[in-house]
Write a protein that holds these residues in place. Sequence first.
Motif, short mmCIF file in Angstrom:
data_model
loop_
_atom_site.label_atom_id
_atom_site.label_comp_id
_atom_site.label_asym_id
_atom_site.label_seq_id
_atom_site.Cartn_x
_atom_site.Cartn_y
_atom_site.Cartn_z
N ALA A 168 -9.66 4.79 -7.98
CA ALA A 168 -8.30 4.29 -7.76
C ALA A 168 -8.31 2.82 -7.32
CB ALA A 168 -7.60 5.15 -6.71
N THR A 169 -9.20 2.48 -6.40
CA THR A 169 -9.22 1.10 -5.92
C THR A 169 -9.74 0.15 -7.01
OG1 THR A 169 -11.38 1.50 -4.91
CG2 THR A 169 -9.45 1.69 -3.49
N GLN A 170 -10.74 0.59 -7.77
CA GLN A 170 -11.26 -0.28 -8.84
C GLN A 170 -10.21 -0.52 -9.92
OE1 GLN A 170 -14.26 -1.87 -9.24
NE2 GLN A 170 -14.75 -1.32 -7.14
N GLY B 2 -9.28 4.39 3.12
CA GLY B 2 -9.38 5.46 2.16
C GLY B 2 -8.86 6.78 2.69
N ALA C 232 -3.58 2.45 -3.44
CA ALA C 232 -4.49 1.30 -3.62
C ALA C 232 -3.74 0.06 -4.07
CB ALA C 232 -5.58 1.67 -4.63
N LEU D 167 -3.63 8.35 -5.89
CA LEU D 167 -4.40 7.47 -5.00
C LEU D 167 -4.25 6.01 -5.45
CD1 LEU D 167 -7.68 9.51 -4.37
CD2 LEU D 167 -5.77 9.15 -2.83
N GLY D 168 -4.07 5.81 -6.74
CA GLY D 168 -3.91 4.45 -7.26
C GLY D 168 -2.67 3.75 -6.74
N HIS E 198 -1.58 -1.34 -1.10
CA HIS E 198 -2.36 -1.76 0.07
C HIS E 198 -1.65 -1.37 1.37
CE1 HIS E 198 -5.28 -4.01 -2.33
NE2 HIS E 198 -4.26 -4.38 -3.08
N TRP F 266 -11.15 7.99 -4.88
CA TRP F 266 -10.64 6.79 -4.19
C TRP F 266 -11.33 5.54 -4.76
CZ3 TRP F 266 -6.76 4.75 -1.94
CH2 TRP F 266 -6.88 3.62 -1.13
N TYR G 129 -6.75 -0.11 -9.60
CA TYR G 129 -5.37 -0.47 -9.26
C TYR G 129 -5.19 -1.44 -8.09
CZ TYR G 129 -3.99 3.30 -12.40
OH TYR G 129 -3.79 4.09 -13.51
N SER G 130 -6.25 -1.84 -7.41
CA SER G 130 -6.02 -2.64 -6.20
C SER G 130 -5.41 -4.01 -6.49
CB SER G 130 -7.32 -2.79 -5.40
OG SER G 130 -8.28 -3.46 -6.17
#
Lengths: 151, 77
Positions: B34-36, A127, A100, A96-97, A103, B31, B38-39
């Motif tokens: 993951a966003t925290q 998401g 993320a 999932l990373g 984008h 999720w 790797y965004s």
Amino acid sequence: MEQPALDFDTRVKLAIYRYFAQTGQRPSSAEIAEHVGAKADEVREAFGRLRANRVLFLEPDGETIRMAPPFSGVPTQHRVLVDDREYVANCAWDALGIIAALHEPGTVISTCAQSGERLELQVGANGPALSDWVFHCLVPASRWWTDLVFT
Amino acid sequence: MLFFRSEEMVMAWCRARGVTPRPIVSIPQLWGLATQWYSTRLEPNARRPGPAEMREIFARLGLTGSFWDPQADAFGA
């Protein structure tokens, strides 16, 4: 406003990550040296510092990239498809990373570690699609870097 | 760090290996992690969260307890 110049290690790190993002493959130290306009020895030394700072995980030869989280330099059971590009993730979290980090919408392809059932998880801008699959990590957070490959 | 079809599959996997099951994380929670993490990873100022920030991130996602403490001296199984 003009941006301050980036230090050498940050330029090397960005070159590594952009290579992974564009190709799905790990770059060699020689490819990064060419990209940043430096000598291979200087880049290998930067790889070592990035490893010490837990940005990279290297193979025993000290210069081949095993992990630039979330990207994996070696095959795993966790793959990510984005447009016509394919990526390999180090683990379920990193699968999932990758989406993320890029984008962009994509698809995570993996398997249930117990049954082998195939997971195909669509991930959009907001998401993942509704899913009752779960994630499980055996290693507590305080030990994640003790043995990163096992984790 | 693995995917499982269900919590029952996690339990079966742990039983087969003689290990203690750890907290189950849902896909929406994953999720969030993951966003925290790797965004911003492809940006020049990207950095890994420090211990205090990690605790905050985990807590916001409902992940609490010593398992999620990055500085726990001893993890109580």
